[in-house]
Design a protein around this motif. Structure first.
Motif, PDB file in Angstrom:
ATOM      1  N   UNK A   2       0.701  -1.077  -0.153  1.00 42.62           N
ATOM      2  CA  UNK A   2       0.022   0.086   0.136  1.00 42.62           C
ATOM      3  C   UNK A   2       0.772   1.238  -0.014  1.00 42.62           C
ATOM      4  N   UNK A   3       0.156   2.303  -0.729  1.00 40.24           N
ATOM      5  CA  UNK A   3       1.094   3.601  -0.817  1.00 40.24           C
ATOM      6  C   UNK A   3       0.869   4.518   0.397  1.00 40.24           C
ATOM      7  N   UNK A   4       1.686   5.193   0.896  1.00 38.81           N
ATOM      8  CA  UNK A   4       1.279   5.999   2.026  1.00 38.81           C
ATOM      9  C   UNK A   4       0.423   6.894   1.455  1.00 38.81           C
ATOM     10  N   UNK A   5      -0.400   7.494   2.503  1.00 37.24           N
ATOM     11  CA  UNK A   5      -1.565   8.511   2.147  1.00 37.24           C
ATOM     12  C   UNK A   5      -1.317   9.782   2.721  1.00 37.24           C
ATOM     13  N   UNK A   6      -1.632  10.925   2.162  1.00 36.90           N
ATOM     14  CA  UNK A   6      -1.707  12.157   2.610  1.00 36.90           C
ATOM     15  C   UNK A   6      -2.166  12.207   4.021  1.00 36.90           C
ATOM     16  N   UNK A   7      -1.590  12.858   4.774  1.00 33.55           N
ATOM     17  CA  UNK A   7      -1.884  13.221   6.504  1.00 33.55           C
ATOM     18  C   UNK A   7      -2.933  14.559   6.438  1.00 33.55           C
ATOM     19  N   UNK A   8      -3.825  14.458   7.027  1.00 34.03           N
ATOM     20  CA  UNK A   8      -5.000  15.637   7.226  1.00 34.03           C
ATOM     21  C   UNK A   8      -5.288  15.682   8.712  1.00 34.03           C
ATOM     22  N   UNK A   9      -4.932  17.090   9.176  1.00 31.62           N
ATOM     23  CA  UNK A   9      -5.383  17.310  10.260  1.00 31.62           C
ATOM     24  C   UNK A   9      -6.613  18.607  10.185  1.00 31.62           C
ATOM     25  N   UNK A  10      -7.700  18.355   9.927  1.00 30.18           N
ATOM     26  CA  UNK A  10      -8.702  19.557   9.643  1.00 30.18           C
ATOM     27  C   UNK A  10      -9.971  19.069  10.403  1.00 30.18           C
ATOM     28  N   UNK A  11     -10.321  19.963  11.330  1.00 32.59           N
ATOM     29  CA  UNK A  11     -11.433  19.969  12.255  1.00 32.59           C
ATOM     30  C   UNK A  11     -12.688  20.475  11.622  1.00 32.59           C
ATOM     31  N   UNK A  12     -12.730  21.222  10.753  1.00 38.82           N
ATOM     32  CA  UNK A  12     -13.864  21.785  10.146  1.00 38.82           C
ATOM     33  C   UNK A  12     -14.523  20.699   9.142  1.00 38.82           C
ATOM     34  N   UNK A  13     -15.645  20.461   9.474  1.00 38.96           N
ATOM     35  CA  UNK A  13     -16.224  19.242   8.816  1.00 38.96           C
ATOM     36  C   UNK A  13     -16.590  19.627   7.185  1.00 38.96           C
ATOM     37  N   UNK A  14     -17.084  20.849   6.811  1.00 44.90           N
ATOM     38  CA  UNK A  14     -17.363  20.918   5.466  1.00 44.90           C
ATOM     39  C   UNK A  14     -15.987  21.084   4.974  1.00 44.90           C
ATOM     40  N   UNK A  15     -14.950  21.511   5.408  1.00 48.20           N
ATOM     41  CA  UNK A  15     -13.681  21.649   4.686  1.00 48.20           C
ATOM     42  C   UNK A  15     -12.826  20.384   4.644  1.00 48.20           C
ATOM     43  N   UNK A  16     -13.311  19.706   5.573  1.00 48.00           N
ATOM     44  CA  UNK A  16     -12.540  18.271   5.629  1.00 48.00           C
ATOM     45  C   UNK A  16     -13.406  17.403   4.300  1.00 48.00           C
ATOM     46  N   UNK A  17     -14.866  17.755   4.219  1.00 47.56           N
ATOM     47  CA  UNK A  17     -15.447  17.126   3.129  1.00 47.56           C
ATOM     48  C   UNK A  17     -14.966  17.403   1.879  1.00 47.56           C
ATOM     49  N   UNK A  18     -14.787  18.645   1.583  1.00 47.38           N
ATOM     50  CA  UNK A  18     -14.150  19.391   0.422  1.00 47.38           C
ATOM     51  C   UNK A  18     -12.900  18.537  -0.100  1.00 47.38           C
ATOM     52  N   UNK A  19     -11.940  18.542   0.993  1.00 44.44           N
ATOM     53  CA  UNK A  19     -10.575  17.969   0.921  1.00 44.44           C
ATOM     54  C   UNK A  19     -10.861  16.244   0.393  1.00 44.44           C
TER      55      UNK A  19
END
Length: 358
Positions: A2-19
């Motif tokens: 498996x390839x490594x995945x981008x790591x995200x720390x985004x608490x805003x639910x709408x912004x996380x959904x967009x990402x």
């Protein structure tokens, strides 16, 4: 593996959904970090780190070491404080969504897939007249590239031609055709194309086919640009079968082509038709090379055809014995020897040696 995945720390639910939508459209998953400890654990090895305003502030206060591939996100226009956090944490980019979706999709794909081992190239193949054999030559060039150990994407850009998969004997292979391929971002991973489209594998090499269907559906120029650009950035040879008439999808390919090949039968009427095509290329500032297909009923030599048409001669080729019968029986033009294979191999050799298109 498996390839490594981008790591995200985004608490805003709408912004996380967009990402997550952007990453999914590019063909990748994102690993979500629940807290600062998870960010610290993945900071060094993640191919990309995506942070929102609060996460960026906390990372800067923690004093995490500088690393490439850190991106800060905001909904809408980024506020000035986000740029301040970007400087503190050493971010490469501060972006606002949805405006930066296309850039972010490409950046995620670049980070996860890494640099391509091979240099991608694009060949456009077009017939000097109807029935010149451009589709067959494009297919033969695909197999020539496959024999060289390359990963190849054959793209059918002529909806009126009945489907390139028929030329390849691949009409029964599972996988998507153009009308079913839905692209919602400016970038798609080459690996996603491989998994969605029919193709043939040979060791580490693969010939992937993106064909039109039998419905004569119009192609979306942006989708064509996305497919061709993504495959080329992934180090693949992209071979496109174009219609003779000028269309926006065809112009998209021609603008990106490293080599344009015009296939012309050694016939007087075909020379006249090809000359009109060449005049259009001249008006558009394009250069092309000529493949002259025999037999020549009137004895025209390949050099005479090239002079009449006004293009540099790439090669001439004799008639391929049994080709029409083989195609009718569903056998692709994959023979490693013969006039067609030799001409296609030369075209691929030239393609691999030319500089990148601007």
């Amino acid at each position: 593996m498996d390839r490594a995945r981008p790591l995200a720390m985004v608490d805003n639910d709408d912004l996380l959904d967009d990402l997550l939508k952007v990453a999914a459209a590019a063909g990748f998953d994102v690993e979500r970090a629940a807290d600062l400890a998870a960010v610290r654990a993945g900071w060094a090895h993640a191919p990309m780190v995506v942070l929102d305003e609060d996460a960026a502030r906390r990372c800067a206060e923690t004093g995490l070491p500088r690393r490439p591939g850190v991106v800060l996100l905001a909904s809408g226009s980024p506020p000035p404080v986000l740029f301040e956090h970007g400087v503190a944490v050493g971010a490469e980019r501060v972006l606002g969504l949805p405006d930066a979706e296309s850039w972010l999709a490409g950046a995620i794909a670049d980070a996860v897939e890494g640099p391509a081992k091979d240099t991608g190239r694009v060949m456009a193949v077009i017939g000097g007249r109807g029935g010149a054999g451009a589709s067959v030559f494009a297919a033969a060039a695909g197999y020539a590239a496959l024999r060289r150990g390359r990963r190849v994407l054959l793209v059918d850009c002529d909806p009126m031609a009945g489907g390139l998969d028929l030329v390849l004997g691949a009409e029964r292979l599972d996988g998507l055709r153009w009308p079913e391929l839905k692209l919602s971002a400016g970038r798609v991973a080459a690996s996603s194309l491989h998994s969605a489209l029919p193709g043939n594998e040979r060791g580490q090499s693969r010939l992937t086919i993106l064909s039109c269907d039998r419905a004569n559906s119009e192609l979306d120029p942006q989708a064509v640009a996305t497919v061709v650009g993504s495959a080329k950035r992934g180090g693949e040879l992209v071979i496109c079968d174009l219609p003779r008439h000028s269309t926006e999808p065809a112009r998209v390919v021609l603008d990106r082509a490293d080599l344009i090949v015009v296939v012309v039968p050694a016939e007087l009427r075909a020379c006249a038709a090809a000359r009109r095509l060449v005049e259009r290329f001249i008006d558009e500032g394009r250069e092309a090379q000529l493949v002259v297909r025999g037999p020549a009923p009137g004895g025209l030599r390949a050099e005479e055809v090239a002079s009449t048409v006004g293009l540099n001669l790439l090669t001439g080729m004799l008639a391929e014995p049994g080709l029409a019968m083989a195609l009718e029986a569903g056998r692709p033009p994959a023979r490693p020897r013969g006039p067609l294979a030799e001409a296609a191999d030369l075209a691929v050799e030239v393609l691999c040696g030319v500089p990148d298109a601007a």
